[in-house]
Design an enzyme around this catalytic site. Sequence first.
Site, PDB file in Angstrom:
ATOM      1  N   GLY A  13       0.813  -1.217   0.000  1.00 36.23           N
ATOM      2  CA  GLY A  13       0.000   0.000   0.000  1.00 36.23           C
ATOM      3  C   GLY A  13       0.844   1.263   0.000  1.00 36.23           C
ATOM      4  O   GLY A  13       0.532   2.241  -0.700  1.00 36.23           O
ATOM      5  N   GLN A  66      -7.807  -0.864   3.077  1.00 39.25           N
ATOM      6  CA  GLN A  66      -8.668  -1.434   4.120  1.00 39.25           C
ATOM      7  C   GLN A  66     -10.001  -1.952   3.587  1.00 39.25           C
ATOM      8  O   GLN A  66     -10.649  -2.749   4.259  1.00 39.25           O
ATOM      9  CB  GLN A  66      -8.927  -0.391   5.218  1.00 39.25           C
ATOM     10  CG  GLN A  66      -7.736  -0.135   6.101  1.00 39.25           C
ATOM     11  CD  GLN A  66      -7.319  -1.343   6.949  1.00 39.25           C
ATOM     12  OE1 GLN A  66      -8.075  -2.277   7.146  1.00 39.25           O
ATOM     13  NE2 GLN A  66      -6.089  -1.308   7.443  1.00 39.25           N
ATOM     14  N   CYS A  92      -0.157   6.810  25.809  1.00 39.41           N
ATOM     15  CA  CYS A  92       0.053   7.577  27.035  1.00 39.41           C
ATOM     16  C   CYS A  92       1.552   7.718  27.246  1.00 39.41           C
ATOM     17  O   CYS A  92       2.260   6.731  27.420  1.00 39.41           O
ATOM     18  CB  CYS A  92      -0.590   6.828  28.204  1.00 39.41           C
ATOM     19  SG  CYS A  92      -0.494   7.761  29.731  1.00 39.41           S
TER      20      CYS A  92
HETATM   21  C1  LIG Z   1      -5.258   2.516   4.779  1.00 42.57           C
HETATM   22  C2  LIG Z   1      -3.874   1.979   4.615  1.00 42.57           C
HETATM   23  N1  LIG Z   1      -3.119   2.421   3.612  1.00 42.57           N
HETATM   24  C3  LIG Z   1      -1.872   1.964   3.413  1.00 42.57           C
HETATM   25  C4  LIG Z   1      -1.315   1.026   4.263  1.00 42.57           C
HETATM   26  C5  LIG Z   1       0.097   0.589   4.039  1.00 42.57           C
HETATM   27  O1  LIG Z   1       0.178  -0.638   3.389  1.00 42.57           O
HETATM   28  P1  LIG Z   1       1.547  -1.456   3.381  1.00 42.57           P
HETATM   29  O2  LIG Z   1       1.789  -1.871   4.795  1.00 42.57           O
HETATM   30  O3  LIG Z   1       1.299  -2.625   2.471  1.00 42.57           O
HETATM   31  O4  LIG Z   1       2.602  -0.559   2.868  1.00 42.57           O
HETATM   32  C6  LIG Z   1      -2.079   0.528   5.317  1.00 42.57           C
HETATM   33  C7  LIG Z   1      -1.512  -0.487   6.235  1.00 42.57           C
HETATM   34  O5  LIG Z   1      -1.517  -0.354   7.434  1.00 42.57           O
HETATM   35  C8  LIG Z   1      -3.401   1.021   5.505  1.00 42.57           C
HETATM   36  O6  LIG Z   1      -4.178   0.598   6.512  1.00 42.57           O
END
Ligand SMILES: Cc1ncc(COP(=O)(O)O)c(C=O)c1O
Length: 373
Positions: A71, A179, A324
């Site tokens: 991502g 997601q 925290c």
């Molecule tokens: C909404 C969103 N975008 C991007 C990512 C990043 O993806 P990756 O861990 O494959 O780089 C995540 C992962 O936590 C995510 O939840």
Amino acid sequence: MQPIYLDYNATTPVDPAVAAAMQPYIVQHYGNPSSTHVYGQTTKEAVERARAQVAALLGCPAADVIFTSGGSESNNTVLKGVVWTYRHKGTHIITSAIEHPATINPCRFLEQQGVQVTYLPVDYTGMVDPEDVRKAITPQTVLISIMHANNEVGTLQPIADISRIAHAHGVLMHTDAAQSIGKIPTLVDDLGVDFLSIAGHKVYAPKGIGALYMRAGCALEPLIHGAGHESGRRAGTENVVLAVGLGQACAIAQADLPRYQREVRQLRDLLWQELEKRFGDRVVLNGHPEQRLPNTLHVNFRGVIGAELLDRMPTLAASTGSACHAGEIALSSVLEAMHITPELGMGAVRFSLGRYTSRHDIDQVVALLEHAF
Ligand SMILES: Cc1ncc(COP(=O)(O)O)c(C=O)c1O
């Protein structure tokens, strides 16, 4: 006893059928997909089959899908690629205040390079108002990047409406669907997007693989230059093993979508009903009550610190939305943007359910919370 896993938004286990599909490509089929001999043809066919499986889940031509490392890379490719490719047109990007760091931080980097970035606010449910998008567009705007579903609270954004506004102004539209993929439909034509990012490890494929949908005609300067892999859009010898895994994961996810909509949603709703029944107004739901991922339940437990509550339940794996430090409560930037007060948000816990969550898991979590809260 294995701890109960309710952290599917953080990552998913690899589906055994995904692991099985990858297995022959770890040792047996090792050819370089660019080679013209039979070893290369075998792996080339596997990569193209996987590309078609990803494309089927997105409802797009296979040629519009490129494999990435996940991502983060997909988002970086779009944000930096659009800015570079369209720099003659303008240098303004619109995004939201609740994006994942994989969007926020490339935007911060681009700001240092002179790009102007608008971070749109969200309402108390975590939703962007398309009217705010419309008002933020200037003649300089080249890209709107709004996530499909938020990773913390699960709120779904009105992407189709925002895409219409973007295109009416000649602006390109990207959504981070890391997601939402496999949980709700993510058909690119219904969403109207030009670019869409996915991450394999949120959809029962391994970590370190993802994909980017690029609508035909929206060519970008690549993030990684090199040889002509992925039709010149992302250099580097294809990660055959992981691409096969992502393809198989997408095929399974497509078949499993109705189950997410029904059974996973029912279990998620059952958990919330049980919490409300037991704790009444000592629990508060975060995120949109309906426009929300079917697997995500984000709850403020009043009067406790989320991390401490989770510490008291070591047989449950879930996430908190606050930290925290030295007696100071710091809410996640998402909860802050939603104007959740620290008194309320300090008790935030995210339960995210998935393919292997059972009724028994939910009963056990409720019993654990009865003791711990
Ligand atoms: C909404 C969103 N975008 C991007 C990512 C990043 O993806 P990756 O861990 O494959 O780089 C995540 C992962 O936590 C995510 O939840």
